[in-house]
Design an enzyme around this catalytic site. Structure first.
Site, PDB file in Angstrom:
ATOM      1  N   PHE A 133       0.879  -1.485   0.034  1.00  0.00           N
ATOM      2  CA  PHE A 133      -0.046  -0.154  -0.232  1.00  0.00           C
ATOM      3  C   PHE A 133       1.056   1.006   0.177  1.00  0.00           C
ATOM      4  O   PHE A 133       1.714   1.419   0.938  1.00  0.00           O
ATOM      5  CB  PHE A 133      -0.985   0.074   1.147  1.00  0.00           C
ATOM      6  CG  PHE A 133      -1.585   1.240   1.202  1.00  0.00           C
ATOM      7  CD1 PHE A 133      -2.944   1.271   0.432  1.00  0.00           C
ATOM      8  CD2 PHE A 133      -1.347   2.468   1.966  1.00  0.00           C
ATOM      9  CE1 PHE A 133      -3.639   2.331   0.419  1.00  0.00           C
ATOM     10  CE2 PHE A 133      -2.197   3.855   1.808  1.00  0.00           C
ATOM     11  CZ  PHE A 133      -3.405   3.578   1.044  1.00  0.00           C
ATOM     12  N   ASP A 218       9.386   2.955   2.081  1.00  0.00           N
ATOM     13  CA  ASP A 218       8.322   3.763   2.178  1.00  0.00           C
ATOM     14  C   ASP A 218       7.902   3.417   3.734  1.00  0.00           C
ATOM     15  O   ASP A 218       7.557   2.676   4.237  1.00  0.00           O
ATOM     16  CB  ASP A 218       7.252   3.398   1.596  1.00  0.00           C
ATOM     17  CG  ASP A 218       6.086   4.075   1.707  1.00  0.00           C
ATOM     18  OD1 ASP A 218       5.819   4.880   2.566  1.00  0.00           O
ATOM     19  OD2 ASP A 218       4.953   3.894   0.915  1.00  0.00           O
ATOM     20  N   LYS A 247       2.660  10.955   6.988  1.00  0.00           N
ATOM     21  CA  LYS A 247       1.812  10.888   8.323  1.00  0.00           C
ATOM     22  C   LYS A 247       2.364  11.376   9.394  1.00  0.00           C
ATOM     23  O   LYS A 247       2.200  12.771   9.667  1.00  0.00           O
ATOM     24  CB  LYS A 247       1.649   9.267   8.525  1.00  0.00           C
ATOM     25  CG  LYS A 247       0.859   8.647   7.348  1.00  0.00           C
ATOM     26  CD  LYS A 247      -0.054   7.302   7.728  1.00  0.00           C
ATOM     27  CE  LYS A 247      -0.955   7.000   6.756  1.00  0.00           C
ATOM     28  NZ  LYS A 247      -0.442   5.988   5.898  1.00  0.00           N
TER      29      LYS A 247
END
Ligand SMILES: *Cc1c(COP(=O)(O)O)cnc(C)c1O
Length: 395
Positions: A133, A218, A247
């Site tokens: 993802f 990531d 985030k």
């Protein structure tokens, strides 16, 4: 038809309407309090409205909030210096969302491949993992294997090759003469907090170095103290060529993302080739700097590491009560519920009734990622609530 019909149906939220947040506690419009066991998918690692972040935000609100990159402003270079020091790299490129930072990493890797590695133009490939993802943009969903996330959104961007997650030999087999990078999550968050076998990240580092391709980590969800280290790759002593961050970099208040790499990689981008109106804006840079300052002493990393056994033991104690798998790294856990007992969604709905907010990922998996300021007692309270829900379901 519901009262929410003005809102597109791209989410299916739990039936809870939040009005306030403070630290680990969220309060709904009726005044009911909840322990936040999601922390906005790790974007609120420092808790809601952390005082240092609020202070940086307020101070910057009173000065200047947006200039665009057409001019310099006095917050961006200090932020870049701090973030690159934290990551041990030379340069950063600021964006807003995680998906944009992933897109940035892809562009940088391709250009690096053509200019530095000498890959034939427009033939670059990037190796990614099954179950990945990396966001929701058209290019990023092009290399997702979640049919739900990608069906009906084609045509897809070419140039990606997929290897099973956790299998370094498969990564090596997927590398060809056009490969410019391997892009992976050091722990797969959305897939359900899947932790690869020990040694995988080290082997991917060796393989990418041997074949002269970039290792892009990531760390949008796994990074910035969540796992008990600043970056999840630190658990294997691995240094990737490029970090993708997001985030928690926004301190739970703003979208702030970045790619961080050395000059021989990020230096391939020249003026006009990439950018963002909001990327690196004064407010975002001030908040990003405050986040890095919170991370520098290592207290949040240590707190996550210290509470890891509490979380693990608490969840493992439920394995005879309907929890069929437990995966924990730092203050981050994925569990699978016995599908004959309930779906992840049902468990989360019942947890909410008991004052704990968590979110299912796929089917019967649930992720727990409470703010790192959680106390041991609050953590135990959340696990007790889960135990209560499981007891109620098996009656
Ligand atoms: C959340 C996430 C993204 C996308 O971030 P957005 O800010 O939602 O675009 C990318 N990669 C990983 C690993 C993520 O968890």
């Amino acid at each position: 038809m519901t009262e929410h019909d003005a809102l597109a149906h791209n989410y299916h939220p739990l039936p809870v309407t939040i009005a306030r947040g403070e630290g680990v506690v969220l309060t709904d419009v009726e005044g009911k309090q909840y322990l936040d066991f999601l922390a906005s998918y790790s974007a609120a690692n420092f808790g809601h409205r952390h005082p240092a972040i609020m202070e940086a935000l307020r101070a910057q609100l009173d000065r200047v909030t947006l200039t665009s990159r057409a001019f310099l402003h006095d917050q961006l270079e200090p932020f870049a210096e701090k973030l690159t020091r934290l990551a041990g790299k030379q340069m950063m490129l600021p964006m807003n969302t995680g998906a944009e930072a992933v897109e940035t990493a892809i562009k940088v890797a391709r250009k690096w491949g053509y200019l530095v590695k000498g890959v034939e133009r427009d033939r670059a490939t990037i190796v990614v993992a099954h179950g990945n993802f990396h966001g929701r943009t058209t290019t990023v969903i092009s290399f997702s294997d979640d049919e739900h996330a990608r069906a009906d959104f084609g045509p897809y961007t070419p140039g990606f090759r997929t290897a099973p997650y956790g299998d370094a030999d498969a990564v090596e087999r997927a590398i060809d003469e056009h490969t410019v990078a391997v892009l992976i999550e050091p722990i797969q968050g959305e897939a359900g907090v899947l932790i690869p076998p020990e040694g995988y990240l080290r082997r991917v580092r060796e393989i990418t170095a041997k074949h002269g391709v970039l290792f892009i980590a990531d760390e949008v969800q796994s990074g910035l103290a969540r796992t008990g280290e600043t970056f999840a790759v630190d658990h294997e002593g691995v240094v990737p060529d490029m970090y993708v961050l997001g985030k928690a970099l926004g301190g739970g208040v703003l979208p702030v993302s970045a790619v961080v790499a050395d000059r021989d990689v990020l230096g391939v981008i020249e003026p006009g080739q990439h950018g963002s109106t909001f990327g690196g804006n004064p407010l975002a840079a001030a908040v990003g700097s405050a986040v890095v300052e919170l991370l520098e002493p290592g207290d949040f990393q240590r707190q996550a590491a210290r509470l890891e056994p509490v979380l693990r033991e608490g969840l493992e104690a439920l394995t005879d009560r309907g929890v069929v798998d437990v995966r924990v790294r730092g203050l981050w856990a994925g569990i699978d519920i016995d599908p004959s007992l309930a779906t992840g969604r049902e468990v989360c709905e019942r947890l909410a009734e008991r004052g704990v907010l968590a979110k299912d990922t796929h089917g019967s998996s649930i992720r727990f990622s409470p703010p790192l300021v959680i106390t041991e007692q609050q953590l135990a309270q959340g696990i007790d609530a889960l135990s209560g829900v499981l007891g109620e379901l098996s009656r």
